[in-house]
Design an enzyme around this catalytic site. Structure first.
Site, PDB file in Angstrom:
ATOM      1  N   CYS A 153     -14.900  13.823   3.911  1.00 52.93           N
ATOM      2  CA  CYS A 153     -16.023  12.925   4.186  1.00 52.93           C
ATOM      3  C   CYS A 153     -16.200  12.781   5.697  1.00 52.93           C
ATOM      4  CB  CYS A 153     -15.781  11.567   3.546  1.00 52.93           C
ATOM      5  SG  CYS A 153     -15.617  11.663   1.755  1.00 52.93           S
ATOM      6  N   CYS A 211     -14.556   9.539   7.268  1.00 52.53           N
ATOM      7  CA  CYS A 211     -13.201   9.154   6.873  1.00 52.53           C
ATOM      8  C   CYS A 211     -12.453   8.553   8.058  1.00 52.53           C
ATOM      9  CB  CYS A 211     -12.433  10.347   6.313  1.00 52.53           C
ATOM     10  SG  CYS A 211     -10.812   9.887   5.660  1.00 52.53           S
ATOM     11  N   ASP A 212     -11.865   7.370   7.837  1.00 53.71           N
ATOM     12  CA  ASP A 212     -11.155   6.670   8.902  1.00 53.71           C
ATOM     13  C   ASP A 212      -9.647   6.631   8.664  1.00 53.71           C
ATOM     14  OD1 ASP A 212     -11.034   4.935   6.770  1.00 53.71           O
ATOM     15  OD2 ASP A 212     -11.930   3.229   7.808  1.00 53.71           O
ATOM     16  N   THR A 213      -9.157   7.493   7.773  1.00 50.75           N
ATOM     17  CA  THR A 213      -7.750   7.467   7.401  1.00 50.75           C
ATOM     18  C   THR A 213      -7.074   8.779   7.760  1.00 50.75           C
ATOM     19  OG1 THR A 213      -8.317   6.049   5.536  1.00 50.75           O
ATOM     20  CG2 THR A 213      -6.151   7.063   5.506  1.00 50.75           C
ATOM     21  N   PHE A 220       0.842  -1.195   0.000  1.00 55.00           N
ATOM     22  CA  PHE A 220       0.000   0.000   0.000  1.00 55.00           C
ATOM     23  C   PHE A 220       0.878   1.245   0.000  1.00 55.00           C
ATOM     24  CE2 PHE A 220      -2.715  -3.306   1.485  1.00 55.00           C
ATOM     25  CZ  PHE A 220      -3.960  -2.989   0.972  1.00 55.00           C
ATOM     26  N   HIS A 245     -10.007  -6.177   7.002  1.00 56.75           N
ATOM     27  CA  HIS A 245      -8.800  -5.874   7.768  1.00 56.75           C
ATOM     28  C   HIS A 245      -9.147  -5.379   9.183  1.00 56.75           C
ATOM     29  CE1 HIS A 245     -10.050  -2.348   5.508  1.00 56.75           C
ATOM     30  NE2 HIS A 245      -9.437  -1.568   6.364  1.00 56.75           N
ATOM     31  N   CYS A 287      -6.288  15.078   0.403  1.00 56.54           N
ATOM     32  CA  CYS A 287      -7.549  14.739  -0.261  1.00 56.54           C
ATOM     33  C   CYS A 287      -8.291  16.034  -0.573  1.00 56.54           C
ATOM     34  CB  CYS A 287      -8.408  13.839   0.621  1.00 56.54           C
ATOM     35  SG  CYS A 287      -9.870  13.192  -0.217  1.00 56.54           S
ATOM     36  N   GLU A 336      -7.083   3.341  -5.747  1.00 58.24           N
ATOM     37  CA  GLU A 336      -8.363   3.585  -5.081  1.00 58.24           C
ATOM     38  C   GLU A 336      -8.616   5.086  -5.112  1.00 58.24           C
ATOM     39  OE1 GLU A 336      -7.883   1.853  -1.196  1.00 58.24           O
ATOM     40  OE2 GLU A 336      -8.154  -0.175  -1.981  1.00 58.24           O
TER      41      GLU A 336
END
Length: 194
Positions: free
Chosen positions: A33, A36-38, A23, A188, A29, A92
């Site tokens: 959102c 968003c979990d990142t 990855f 995951h 970005c 992605e």
């Protein structure tokens, strides 16, 4: 390029679930959102050659370029350099920006159901997989997007298992009522891996 992180794990969602993958998370970005979990905003500058060298340390052929929104930084030359190392390049994207030529697999995850329409306007018209985060909301009409696979994925509300379970039930119901769509889970998170 500003890179948030490069790591090796199993693809946790969508068509390639369970596939060992490298990855490459690019920073930044264009959307905000609410779910968003990142943590993708931090990062450090790396040359394309440094990115390719970092990816070459891992035995997998499959590379996933993600973010944030990778299309803000991704170049034809990085894709070409990864191909020269024998890598299969998946991206992605939220679909609001064009992608370089030569990408092997495109996962389009539009966010126009969650952020102001103009900011989230999807410009891509084809992808390999269309993957929509689902909370129970009406899905926009994506019939104009050519996709080999269509997935709905329940929104994971970290720290709120009741809302997560509700989104999962709604997603299962949606798939049963719309059999052209398949369920995608963030495996995951269930497995406790990255």
């Amino acid at each position: 390029m500003k890179v948030n992180e490069i790591f090796y794990s199993l693809q946790g969602e969508g068509y390639y679930t369970g596939t060992p993958a490298i990855f490459i998370r690019l920073s930044g970005c264009n959307l905000r959102c609410p779910f968003c979990d990142t943590q993708h905003h931090e990062g450090h500058d790396m040359t394309e050659s440094e990115i390719v060298q970092a990816a070459a340390r891992y035995p997998a052929r499959h590379v996933v370029i993600t973010g944030g929104e990778p299309a803000l930084q991704l170049t034809d030359s990085l894709v070409s350099k990864l191909h020269a190392e024998g890598k299969y390049v998946a991206v992605e994207t939220n679909g609001t920006h064009a992608l370089p030529d030569g990408v092997d697999w495109v996962t389009l995850s539009p966010k126009d159901a969650f952020v102001p329409a103009e900011a989230a306007r999807v410009v891509l018209t084809r992808c390999d997989e269309l993957k929509c985060v689902y909370t129970g909301q009406p899905l926009p009409d994506y019939s104009h997007i050519s996709a080999r696979h269509r997935f709905v994925q329940p929104c994971a509300y970290d720290g709120d298992p009741a809302r997560t379970a509700e989104a999962l039930r709604a997603t299962i119901d949606y798939c049963l009522q719309h059999p052209a769509w398949r369920l995608s889970l963030q495996t995951h998170k269930y497995l406790g891996i990255r």
